[in-house]
Design a protein around this motif. Structure first.
Motif, PDB file in Angstrom:
ATOM      1  N   GLU A   1       0.832  -1.211   0.000  1.00  0.00           N
ATOM      2  CA  GLU A   1       0.000   0.000   0.000  1.00  0.00           C
ATOM      3  C   GLU A   1       0.865   1.259   0.000  1.00  0.00           C
ATOM      4  O   GLU A   1       0.442   2.301  -0.484  1.00  0.00           O
ATOM      5  N   ARG A   2       2.016   1.146   0.581  1.00  0.00           N
ATOM      6  CA  ARG A   2       2.922   2.313   0.620  1.00  0.00           C
ATOM      7  C   ARG A   2       3.828   2.348  -0.601  1.00  0.00           C
ATOM      8  O   ARG A   2       4.779   3.102  -0.637  1.00  0.00           O
ATOM      9  N   ARG A   3       3.564   1.493  -1.564  1.00  0.00           N
ATOM     10  CA  ARG A   3       4.396   1.388  -2.761  1.00  0.00           C
ATOM     11  C   ARG A   3       5.833   1.069  -2.382  1.00  0.00           C
ATOM     12  O   ARG A   3       6.781   1.569  -2.974  1.00  0.00           O
ATOM     13  N   ARG A   4       5.986   0.247  -1.354  1.00  0.00           N
ATOM     14  CA  ARG A   4       7.309  -0.195  -0.945  1.00  0.00           C
ATOM     15  C   ARG A   4       7.413  -1.702  -1.110  1.00  0.00           C
ATOM     16  O   ARG A   4       8.011  -2.389  -0.297  1.00  0.00           O
ATOM     17  N   SER A   5       6.779  -2.194  -2.155  1.00  0.00           N
ATOM     18  CA  SER A   5       6.774  -3.634  -2.366  1.00  0.00           C
ATOM     19  C   SER A   5       8.201  -4.167  -2.517  1.00  0.00           C
ATOM     20  O   SER A   5       8.992  -3.628  -3.273  1.00  0.00           O
ATOM     21  N   VAL A   6       8.462  -5.217  -1.767  1.00  0.00           N
ATOM     22  CA  VAL A   6       9.746  -5.897  -1.845  1.00  0.00           C
ATOM     23  C   VAL A   6       9.435  -7.366  -2.072  1.00  0.00           C
ATOM     24  O   VAL A   6       8.465  -7.893  -1.517  1.00  0.00           O
ATOM     25  N   ALA A   7      10.225  -8.017  -2.908  1.00  0.00           N
ATOM     26  CA  ALA A   7      10.040  -9.462  -3.101  1.00  0.00           C
ATOM     27  C   ALA A   7      10.026 -10.116  -1.725  1.00  0.00           C
ATOM     28  O   ALA A   7      10.862  -9.801  -0.873  1.00  0.00           O
ATOM     29  N   THR A   8       9.072 -10.991  -1.504  1.00  0.00           N
ATOM     30  CA  THR A   8       8.863 -11.522  -0.161  1.00  0.00           C
ATOM     31  C   THR A   8       8.723 -13.035  -0.156  1.00  0.00           C
ATOM     32  O   THR A   8       8.034 -13.604  -1.009  1.00  0.00           O
ATOM     33  N   LEU A   9       9.384 -13.654   0.809  1.00  0.00           N
ATOM     34  CA  LEU A   9       9.199 -15.079   1.068  1.00  0.00           C
ATOM     35  C   LEU A   9       8.588 -15.205   2.460  1.00  0.00           C
ATOM     36  O   LEU A   9       9.168 -14.741   3.441  1.00  0.00           O
ATOM     37  N   TYR A  10       7.403 -15.784   2.527  1.00  0.00           N
ATOM     38  CA  TYR A  10       6.734 -15.984   3.807  1.00  0.00           C
ATOM     39  C   TYR A  10       7.115 -17.353   4.350  1.00  0.00           C
ATOM     40  O   TYR A  10       7.257 -18.313   3.595  1.00  0.00           O
ATOM     41  N   MET A  11       7.248 -17.440   5.671  1.00  0.00           N
ATOM     42  CA  MET A  11       7.552 -18.734   6.283  1.00  0.00           C
ATOM     43  C   MET A  11       6.662 -18.933   7.505  1.00  0.00           C
ATOM     44  O   MET A  11       6.304 -17.971   8.196  1.00  0.00           O
ATOM     45  N   SER A  12       6.308 -20.180   7.726  1.00  0.00           N
ATOM     46  CA  SER A  12       5.451 -20.481   8.875  1.00  0.00           C
ATOM     47  C   SER A  12       5.570 -21.947   9.255  1.00  0.00           C
ATOM     48  O   SER A  12       5.880 -22.792   8.409  1.00  0.00           O
ATOM     49  N   GLY A  13       5.322 -22.221  10.519  1.00  0.00           N
ATOM     50  CA  GLY A  13       5.241 -23.596  10.977  1.00  0.00           C
ATOM     51  C   GLY A  13       3.924 -24.233  10.583  1.00  0.00           C
ATOM     52  O   GLY A  13       3.742 -25.444  10.724  1.00  0.00           O
ATOM     53  N   TYR A  14       2.987 -23.419  10.132  1.00  0.00           N
ATOM     54  CA  TYR A  14       1.715 -23.946   9.635  1.00  0.00           C
ATOM     55  C   TYR A  14       1.861 -24.364   8.178  1.00  0.00           C
ATOM     56  O   TYR A  14       2.593 -23.734   7.407  1.00  0.00           O
ATOM     57  N   ALA A  15       1.135 -25.391   7.819  1.00  0.00           N
ATOM     58  CA  ALA A  15       1.076 -25.781   6.415  1.00  0.00           C
ATOM     59  C   ALA A  15       0.222 -24.758   5.672  1.00  0.00           C
ATOM     60  O   ALA A  15      -0.590 -24.048   6.285  1.00  0.00           O
ATOM     61  N   MET A  16       0.414 -24.696   4.372  1.00  0.00           N
ATOM     62  CA  MET A  16      -0.309 -23.723   3.555  1.00  0.00           C
ATOM     63  C   MET A  16      -1.822 -23.799   3.767  1.00  0.00           C
ATOM     64  O   MET A  16      -2.499 -22.773   3.921  1.00  0.00           O
ATOM     65  N   GLU A  17      -2.372 -25.001   3.790  1.00  0.00           N
ATOM     66  CA  GLU A  17      -3.832 -25.128   3.905  1.00  0.00           C
ATOM     67  C   GLU A  17      -4.325 -24.607   5.258  1.00  0.00           C
ATOM     68  O   GLU A  17      -5.427 -24.053   5.345  1.00  0.00           O
ATOM     69  N   ASP A  18      -3.524 -24.753   6.288  1.00  0.00           N
ATOM     70  CA  ASP A  18      -3.917 -24.226   7.601  1.00  0.00           C
ATOM     71  C   ASP A  18      -3.877 -22.698   7.604  1.00  0.00           C
ATOM     72  O   ASP A  18      -4.707 -22.039   8.228  1.00  0.00           O
ATOM     73  N   LEU A  19      -2.897 -22.141   6.900  1.00  0.00           N
ATOM     74  CA  LEU A  19      -2.811 -20.680   6.836  1.00  0.00           C
ATOM     75  C   LEU A  19      -3.996 -20.098   6.065  1.00  0.00           C
ATOM     76  O   LEU A  19      -4.526 -19.042   6.419  1.00  0.00           O
TER      77      LEU A  19
ATOM     78  N   ILE B   1       7.333 -20.920   2.485  1.00  0.00           N
ATOM     79  CA  ILE B   1       8.094 -22.110   2.862  1.00  0.00           C
ATOM     80  C   ILE B   1       7.690 -22.521   4.271  1.00  0.00           C
ATOM     81  O   ILE B   1       7.489 -21.683   5.150  1.00  0.00           O
ATOM     82  N   HIS B   2       7.539 -23.820   4.412  1.00  0.00           N
ATOM     83  CA  HIS B   2       7.061 -24.395   5.673  1.00  0.00           C
ATOM     84  C   HIS B   2       8.234 -24.671   6.603  1.00  0.00           C
ATOM     85  O   HIS B   2       9.217 -25.288   6.203  1.00  0.00           O
ATOM     86  N   LYS B   3       8.134 -24.195   7.834  1.00  0.00           N
ATOM     87  CA  LYS B   3       9.161 -24.462   8.847  1.00  0.00           C
ATOM     88  C   LYS B   3       8.826 -25.773   9.560  1.00  0.00           C
ATOM     89  O   LYS B   3       7.653 -26.005   9.818  1.00  0.00           O
ATOM     90  N   PRO B   4       9.792 -26.585   9.951  1.00  0.00           N
ATOM     91  CA  PRO B   4      11.226 -26.407   9.692  1.00  0.00           C
ATOM     92  C   PRO B   4      11.561 -26.782   8.255  1.00  0.00           C
ATOM     93  O   PRO B   4      10.963 -27.696   7.700  1.00  0.00           O
ATOM     94  N   PHE B   5      12.512 -26.072   7.695  1.00  0.00           N
ATOM     95  CA  PHE B   5      12.870 -26.347   6.316  1.00  0.00           C
ATOM     96  C   PHE B   5      14.297 -26.871   6.236  1.00  0.00           C
ATOM     97  O   PHE B   5      15.124 -26.621   7.111  1.00  0.00           O
ATOM     98  N   HIS B   6      14.551 -27.607   5.178  1.00  0.00           N
ATOM     99  CA  HIS B   6      15.918 -28.058   4.927  1.00  0.00           C
ATOM    100  C   HIS B   6      16.696 -26.858   4.387  1.00  0.00           C
ATOM    101  O   HIS B   6      16.192 -26.127   3.527  1.00  0.00           O
ATOM    102  N   PRO B   7      17.910 -26.647   4.881  1.00  0.00           N
ATOM    103  CA  PRO B   7      18.676 -25.479   4.437  1.00  0.00           C
ATOM    104  C   PRO B   7      18.764 -25.339   2.914  1.00  0.00           C
ATOM    105  O   PRO B   7      18.622 -24.236   2.379  1.00  0.00           O
ATOM    106  N   ARG B   8      18.973 -26.453   2.220  1.00  0.00           N
ATOM    107  CA  ARG B   8      19.124 -26.355   0.758  1.00  0.00           C
ATOM    108  C   ARG B   8      17.821 -25.911   0.105  1.00  0.00           C
ATOM    109  O   ARG B   8      17.819 -25.099  -0.825  1.00  0.00           O
ATOM    110  N   SER B   9      16.701 -26.475   0.589  1.00  0.00           N
ATOM    111  CA  SER B   9      15.400 -26.082   0.022  1.00  0.00           C
ATOM    112  C   SER B   9      15.167 -24.590   0.236  1.00  0.00           C
ATOM    113  O   SER B   9      14.688 -23.880  -0.650  1.00  0.00           O
ATOM    114  N   PHE B  10      15.502 -24.144   1.421  1.00  0.00           N
ATOM    115  CA  PHE B  10      15.317 -22.740   1.769  1.00  0.00           C
ATOM    116  C   PHE B  10      16.166 -21.835   0.865  1.00  0.00           C
ATOM    117  O   PHE B  10      15.668 -20.870   0.277  1.00  0.00           O
ATOM    118  N   LEU B  11      17.438 -22.188   0.740  1.00  0.00           N
ATOM    119  CA  LEU B  11      18.339 -21.349  -0.063  1.00  0.00           C
ATOM    120  C   LEU B  11      17.963 -21.379  -1.541  1.00  0.00           C
ATOM    121  O   LEU B  11      18.081 -20.375  -2.246  1.00  0.00           O
TER     122      LEU B  11
END
Lengths: 143, 97
Positions: free
Chosen positions: A74-92, A111-121
């Motif tokens: 909304e502030r026109r400050r959009s930044v590429a974003t990666l969301y992470m959560s311990g919840y699965a997508m369907e729960d969110l 990306i769902h936590k906990p994540f494998h480092p390689r998947s995350f990177l």
């Protein structure tokens, strides 16, 4: 020389931030941390150099990660974003229906936590690569 | 006649001389209050991603029983000290499920 990408990690759990920082710095990224959405906005407002990627925990108080993303847009400050959560997508989707409706919950931006480092990177690299392509088309970055 | 609210509905502009960050931030107050779904406000529990211990006062993490987190509780996921140390030692989290 290719400039280092700057990544802002927003999570209210300091150990999670520390782990993410460790992974990212190991790959050569510059990392800035924020413990809340408010702190993230503050950092983005003060940042002399652009932040290339926001990595945001979803469940935080008082401002959740989706709201942070929406407010920045909304502030026109959009930044590429990666969301992470311990919840699965369907729960969110169930718990944050508005975010689902707004299209924030896209699988490759989550990306769902906990994540494998390689998947995350790999996911981080994918999003940064896409953002770079978008910029290359002249879409520009809001500052 | 309109009732004047406690705070302006539009961001103040008196600091538009380059130092308007805090005014702009005021604009978000209402959004912030409305951000987390109402039924979850005050019901966020911090839980370890690995051992499922729950964070209580300070940095004290305890097992909290199977039914301690009803559907109205929102979980925030982190690492307890023990699991964080293990994570750093192994370099990767246990993959559950």
């Amino acid at each position: 020389m290719v400039p280092r990408k700057t990544i802002l990690v927003v999570d209210d759990e300091h150990r999670l931030r520390a782990f993410v920082r460790l992974l990212l710095e190991g790959e050569g990224y510059r990392v800035v941390e924020a413990s809340s959405g408010d702190a993230a906005i503050d950092i983005l407002d003060r940042a002399a150099d652009p932040v290339d990627l926001l990595i945001v925990d979803v469940v935080m108080l008082p401002m959740d990660g989706f709201t942070l993303g929406r407010l920045l847009a909304e502030r026109r400050r959009s930044v590429a974003t990666l969301y992470m959560s311990g919840y699965a997508m369907e729960d969110l989707i169930d718990k944050f229906p508005t975010a689902a409706v707004d299209g924030i919950l896209e699988t490759d931006r989550f990306i769902h936590k906990p994540f494998h480092p390689r998947s995350f990177l790999d996911r981080v690299g994918l999003i940064l690569g896409r953002a770079e392509t978008t910029l290359g088309r002249g879409d520009g970055r809001d500052t | 006649m309109d009732v004047t609210p406690d705070r302006p509905s539009q961001p103040r502009r008196e600091h538009d001389d380059g130092d308007h960050r805090w005014d702009a931030a005021d604009e978000f107050d209402d959004n912030r209050r409305a951000s987390v779904p109402e039924q979850f406000i005050g019901e966020v529990v911090v839980i370890c991603l690995e051992c499922r211990r729950v964070k209580s006062a300070g940095d004290d993490w305890r097992h909290d029983g199977q039914n301690a987190h009803p559907g109205s509780t929102l979980l925030s996921h982190g690492y307890c000290p023990g699991c964080f140390d293990a994570l750093l030692a192994t370099g990767q989290p246990e993959q559950k499920g």
